[in-house]
Design a protein around this motif. Structure first.
Motif, PDB file in Angstrom:
ATOM      1  N   TYR A 122       0.815  -1.221   0.000  1.00 39.96           N
ATOM      2  CA  TYR A 122       0.000   0.000   0.000  1.00 39.96           C
ATOM      3  C   TYR A 122       0.850   1.272   0.000  1.00 39.96           C
ATOM      4  O   TYR A 122       0.614   2.186  -0.785  1.00 39.96           O
ATOM      5  CB  TYR A 122      -0.921  -0.005   1.222  1.00 39.96           C
ATOM      6  CG  TYR A 122      -1.638   1.309   1.437  1.00 39.96           C
ATOM      7  CD1 TYR A 122      -2.739   1.643   0.661  1.00 39.96           C
ATOM      8  CD2 TYR A 122      -1.216   2.211   2.406  1.00 39.96           C
ATOM      9  CE1 TYR A 122      -3.398   2.843   0.839  1.00 39.96           C
ATOM     10  CE2 TYR A 122      -1.873   3.413   2.592  1.00 39.96           C
ATOM     11  CZ  TYR A 122      -2.964   3.727   1.812  1.00 39.96           C
ATOM     12  OH  TYR A 122      -3.608   4.914   1.984  1.00 39.96           O
ATOM     13  N   GLN A 147      -3.730  -3.310  -2.708  1.00 37.94           N
ATOM     14  CA  GLN A 147      -4.863  -3.343  -1.792  1.00 37.94           C
ATOM     15  C   GLN A 147      -6.138  -2.990  -2.560  1.00 37.94           C
ATOM     16  O   GLN A 147      -6.156  -2.070  -3.377  1.00 37.94           O
ATOM     17  CB  GLN A 147      -4.631  -2.342  -0.655  1.00 37.94           C
ATOM     18  CG  GLN A 147      -5.654  -2.400   0.450  1.00 37.94           C
ATOM     19  CD  GLN A 147      -5.282  -1.456   1.591  1.00 37.94           C
ATOM     20  OE1 GLN A 147      -4.105  -1.337   1.922  1.00 37.94           O
ATOM     21  NE2 GLN A 147      -6.263  -0.820   2.179  1.00 37.94           N
ATOM     22  N   VAL A 150      -7.291   0.610  -2.691  1.00 36.43           N
ATOM     23  CA  VAL A 150      -6.475   1.459  -3.560  1.00 36.43           C
ATOM     24  C   VAL A 150      -6.854   1.227  -5.021  1.00 36.43           C
ATOM     25  O   VAL A 150      -6.958   2.168  -5.810  1.00 36.43           O
ATOM     26  CB  VAL A 150      -4.976   1.187  -3.347  1.00 36.43           C
ATOM     27  CG1 VAL A 150      -4.130   2.085  -4.241  1.00 36.43           C
ATOM     28  CG2 VAL A 150      -4.600   1.392  -1.889  1.00 36.43           C
ATOM     29  N   SER A 195      -7.100  -7.951  -1.829  1.00 37.05           N
ATOM     30  CA  SER A 195      -6.321  -7.279  -2.871  1.00 37.05           C
ATOM     31  C   SER A 195      -7.062  -7.345  -4.202  1.00 37.05           C
ATOM     32  O   SER A 195      -8.094  -8.009  -4.325  1.00 37.05           O
ATOM     33  CB  SER A 195      -4.947  -7.938  -3.015  1.00 37.05           C
ATOM     34  OG  SER A 195      -4.211  -7.869  -1.811  1.00 37.05           O
TER      35      SER A 195
END
Length: 281
Positions: A122, A147, A150, A195
């Motif tokens: 991250y 992640q 994100v 993820s």
């Protein structure tokens, strides 16, 4: 050796008396199916040159070596480099480089077309993306595991909470999409969150035309500096423009002067960039 399995991963870690290091955001993939899916979406072949960032124990690197012409594997952790020398010893198309990717000079690859593949922690995702996008090398595609939260921000669309400066700047140069989600159960150690694998197909030319790319980036970043503030207030406070001149341009875009940055399209930002550049001169 098939590294992308729990038994082999555990064996290597015990042999070298190693464990995942939090400071490097290390979580090792132990599912061959996920590794194969990553290689598939990367669309590499015997002519492909691949940069891998953070190979770790080499599970993904092994698959990349089997399917591409050349792999440049950048690993910051010197302990992992020793493992990689063993786990990848049978491959002659991989170069293991013990350096911090953020500090290298990418110009050495400017004559090649590169595919970038990485499992990114991250804390380093955004800096790596900006480094690659702002370089002059020819990137064909980026396939990045990160992640899930994100990934959703990177692929955010206008008007949503995920839409932000990074998603706009990525849209400027790429088509960004989430290829598939990845369960936290397929890592050793198991991370606290899920993820996703993001595919960034680099465009042959930017999505919008601007005369000053650096200024365009500055406008976008400044507009999102404080998300709760209006676009007018962010640009006024960050770049020193007069309120009236910003409001005039927002009205020209058929937007409310109280609007926040997330309702503007990339085309709107290109328009603001060009107009505000003229006012700044």
């Amino acid at each position: 050796m098939t590294i992308g399995k729990y038994s082999e991963t555990d064996k290597l870690l015990k042999k070298y008396d190693l464990r995942a290091k939090k400071k490097f955001g290390q979580n090792f993939l132990i599912d061959s199916n996920i590794l194969n899916k990553i290689v598939k979406v990367a669309e590499i072949d015997a002519n492909s040159k691949v940069i891998e960032i953070g190979p770790g124990l080499g599970a993904l690197t092994e698959k990349l070596c089997e399917n591409s012409g050349q792999v440049y594997a950048y690993e910051i952790d010197s302990d992992m480099v020793e493992v990689l020398k063993e786990s990848l010893e049978k491959y002659d198309n991989v170069k293991i480089i013990n350096e911090d990717f953020l500090k290298i000079d990418l110009s050495k690859y400017q004559d090649d077309e590169i595919t970038v593949v990485a499992n990114l922690p991250y804390y380093i995702t955004t800096p790596i993306l900006f480094k690659i996008l702002e370089s002059n090398i020819k990137i064909k595609k980026m396939v990045l595991m990160m992640q899930k939260e994100v990934a959703e921000r990177i692929t955010g669309i206008v008007g949503t909470k995920d839409y932000n400066a990074l998603s706009i700047l990525l849209s400027y140069k790429t088509n960004a999409s989430i290829a598939f989600n990845v369960s936290k159960e397929v890592f050793l150690p198991k991370p606290s969150v899920g993820s996703a694998v993001v595919v960034l197909d680099v465009l042959k030319k930017p999505r919008v035309q601007v005369k000053d790319e650096e200024w365009f980036v500055k406008i976008v970043k400044s507009s999102f500096c404080q998300r709760r503030k209006t676009l007018v207030n962010n640009l006024k406070e960050q770049l020193g423009f007069e309120r009236d001149e910003i409001e005039k341009l927002i009205i020209e875009l058929n937007k409310d002067i109280r609007s926040r940055a997330e309702i503007l399209t990339i085309e709107d930002f290109a328009y603001l960039s060009e107009k505000l550049k003229k006012n700044k001169i």
